[in-house]
Write a protein that holds these residues in place. Structure first.
Motif, mmCIF file in Angstrom:
data_model
loop_
_atom_site.group_PDB
_atom_site.id
_atom_site.type_symbol
_atom_site.label_atom_id
_atom_site.label_comp_id
_atom_site.label_asym_id
_atom_site.label_seq_id
_atom_site.Cartn_x
_atom_site.Cartn_y
_atom_site.Cartn_z
ATOM 1 N N ILE A 9 0.866 -1.174 0.000
ATOM 2 C CA ILE A 9 0.000 0.000 0.000
ATOM 3 C C ILE A 9 0.905 1.228 0.000
ATOM 4 O O ILE A 9 1.966 1.230 0.621
ATOM 5 C CB ILE A 9 -0.964 -0.011 1.211
ATOM 6 C CG1 ILE A 9 -2.004 1.095 1.075
ATOM 7 C CG2 ILE A 9 -0.204 0.056 2.531
ATOM 8 C CD1 ILE A 9 -3.169 0.970 2.041
ATOM 9 N N ASN A 10 0.500 2.255 -0.731
ATOM 10 C CA ASN A 10 1.312 3.472 -0.737
ATOM 11 C C ASN A 10 0.687 4.551 0.148
ATOM 12 O O ASN A 10 -0.393 4.356 0.722
ATOM 13 C CB ASN A 10 1.577 3.970 -2.166
ATOM 14 C CG ASN A 10 0.356 4.514 -2.874
ATOM 15 O OD1 ASN A 10 -0.666 4.840 -2.270
ATOM 16 N ND2 ASN A 10 0.445 4.627 -4.201
ATOM 17 N N VAL A 16 -2.186 -2.968 -3.612
ATOM 18 C CA VAL A 16 -2.060 -4.030 -4.610
ATOM 19 C C VAL A 16 -1.716 -5.326 -3.884
ATOM 20 O O VAL A 16 -0.812 -5.359 -3.056
ATOM 21 C CB VAL A 16 -0.961 -3.716 -5.649
ATOM 22 C CG1 VAL A 16 -0.779 -4.878 -6.619
ATOM 23 C CG2 VAL A 16 -1.279 -2.452 -6.419
ATOM 24 N N MET A 17 -2.467 -6.384 -4.188
ATOM 25 C CA MET A 17 -2.196 -7.706 -3.644
ATOM 26 C C MET A 17 -2.166 -8.688 -4.814
ATOM 27 O O MET A 17 -3.035 -8.659 -5.686
ATOM 28 C CB MET A 17 -3.294 -8.120 -2.656
ATOM 29 C CG MET A 17 -3.003 -9.415 -1.897
ATOM 30 S SD MET A 17 -3.457 -10.952 -2.719
ATOM 31 C CE MET A 17 -5.189 -10.776 -2.967
ATOM 32 N N SER A 41 5.253 -1.084 -9.780
ATOM 33 C CA SER A 41 5.077 0.094 -10.642
ATOM 34 C C SER A 41 3.716 0.749 -10.421
ATOM 35 O O SER A 41 3.603 1.976 -10.440
ATOM 36 C CB SER A 41 5.252 -0.288 -12.108
ATOM 37 O OG SER A 41 6.567 -0.717 -12.339
ATOM 38 N N ILE A 42 2.687 -0.059 -10.233
ATOM 39 C CA ILE A 42 1.354 0.494 -9.956
ATOM 40 C C ILE A 42 1.384 1.278 -8.651
ATOM 41 O O ILE A 42 0.871 2.395 -8.570
ATOM 42 C CB ILE A 42 0.300 -0.635 -9.923
ATOM 43 C CG1 ILE A 42 0.118 -1.232 -11.325
ATOM 44 C CG2 ILE A 42 -1.038 -0.105 -9.388
ATOM 45 C CD1 ILE A 42 -0.673 -2.529 -11.349
ATOM 46 N N ILE A 43 2.002 0.704 -7.629
ATOM 47 C CA ILE A 43 2.121 1.389 -6.333
ATOM 48 C C ILE A 43 2.883 2.698 -6.475
ATOM 49 O O ILE A 43 2.533 3.714 -5.871
ATOM 50 C CB ILE A 43 2.807 0.465 -5.299
ATOM 51 C CG1 ILE A 43 1.852 -0.651 -4.887
ATOM 52 C CG2 ILE A 43 3.318 1.224 -4.089
ATOM 53 C CD1 ILE A 43 0.646 -0.193 -4.108
ATOM 54 N N ASN A 44 3.933 2.699 -7.281
ATOM 55 C CA ASN A 44 4.735 3.916 -7.473
ATOM 56 C C ASN A 44 4.008 4.997 -8.253
ATOM 57 O O ASN A 44 4.185 6.179 -7.974
ATOM 58 C CB ASN A 44 6.028 3.592 -8.217
ATOM 59 C CG ASN A 44 7.087 3.022 -7.325
ATOM 60 O OD1 ASN A 44 7.006 3.104 -6.107
ATOM 61 N ND2 ASN A 44 8.080 2.414 -7.933
ATOM 62 N N ALA A 80 -1.753 -14.233 -13.605
ATOM 63 C CA ALA A 80 -1.736 -13.552 -12.313
ATOM 64 C C ALA A 80 -3.006 -12.738 -12.133
ATOM 65 O O ALA A 80 -3.598 -12.276 -13.095
ATOM 66 C CB ALA A 80 -0.529 -12.630 -12.213
ATOM 67 N N ILE A 81 -3.382 -12.602 -10.891
ATOM 68 C CA ILE A 81 -4.507 -11.748 -10.533
ATOM 69 C C ILE A 81 -3.988 -10.717 -9.552
ATOM 70 O O ILE A 81 -3.359 -11.065 -8.555
ATOM 71 C CB ILE A 81 -5.643 -12.570 -9.895
ATOM 72 C CG1 ILE A 81 -6.214 -13.543 -10.916
ATOM 73 C CG2 ILE A 81 -6.728 -11.652 -9.343
ATOM 74 C CD1 ILE A 81 -7.161 -14.557 -10.330
ATOM 75 N N LEU A 82 -4.226 -9.460 -9.849
ATOM 76 C CA LEU A 82 -3.900 -8.383 -8.913
ATOM 77 C C LEU A 82 -5.208 -7.817 -8.388
ATOM 78 O O LEU A 82 -6.071 -7.415 -9.157
ATOM 79 C CB LEU A 82 -3.118 -7.261 -9.593
ATOM 80 C CG LEU A 82 -1.702 -7.568 -10.040
ATOM 81 C CD1 LEU A 82 -1.076 -6.325 -10.676
ATOM 82 C CD2 LEU A 82 -0.847 -8.056 -8.890
ATOM 83 N N VAL A 83 -5.355 -7.807 -7.080
ATOM 84 C CA VAL A 83 -6.453 -7.092 -6.440
ATOM 85 C C VAL A 83 -5.920 -5.696 -6.187
ATOM 86 O O VAL A 83 -4.898 -5.518 -5.525
ATOM 87 C CB VAL A 83 -6.873 -7.762 -5.114
ATOM 88 C CG1 VAL A 83 -7.948 -6.939 -4.420
ATOM 89 C CG2 VAL A 83 -7.345 -9.179 -5.371
ATOM 90 N N ILE A 84 -6.601 -4.696 -6.753
ATOM 91 C CA ILE A 84 -6.122 -3.316 -6.681
ATOM 92 C C ILE A 84 -7.231 -2.472 -6.073
ATOM 93 O O ILE A 84 -8.390 -2.562 -6.481
ATOM 94 C CB ILE A 84 -5.730 -2.796 -8.080
ATOM 95 C CG1 ILE A 84 -4.699 -3.741 -8.716
ATOM 96 C CG2 ILE A 84 -5.200 -1.371 -7.999
ATOM 97 C CD1 ILE A 84 -4.415 -3.473 -10.162
#
Length: 109
Positions: A9-10, A16-17, A41-44, A80-84
């Motif tokens: 988490i940012n 993102v998990m 990268s998504i977190i950033n 892959a699955i990302l929970v965002i």
């Protein structure tokens, strides 16, 4: 092994998990970025001011799609699955959580 975060988490509340899977039926291709790098990268690069499912999907495809993917949308080798999620997106009409599913063929919400 993994390089990067598996769950993060940012400071802006973007979370993102990652959950990875296996995609044995599709042809193996090269030129893929590890999913942990995509998650990092998504977190950033996302905050509550630019968070939406369509923006994240476009960002992932634009920055990480394999040139060897037959659809030019494939971003993850094994599936892959990302929970965002984001605690407070700037637009109250935007979703606060979604799932981004990625494999060698597609990247979709």
């Amino acid at each position: 092994g993994f390089v990067g975060s598996l769950s993060a988490i940012n400071e802006d509340g973007v979370y993102v998990m990652m959950n990875t899977g296996n995609m044995n039926t599709a042809k193996v291709i090269g030129d893929l970025t590890p999913i942990s790098i995509i998650a990092r990268s998504i977190i950033n690069d996302f905050s509550n001011s630019n968070f939406s499912s369509s923006a994240v999907q476009k960002y992932v495809v634009d920055n990480f799609a394999s040139n060897m993917s037959s659809t030019r949308q494939g971003t993850s080798g094994g599936g892959a699955i990302l929970v965002i999620a984001c605690d407070q997106p700037i637009d109250s009409n935007e979703e606060t959580m979604f799932i981004l599913e990625m494999d060698r063929l597609e990247t979709m919400i």
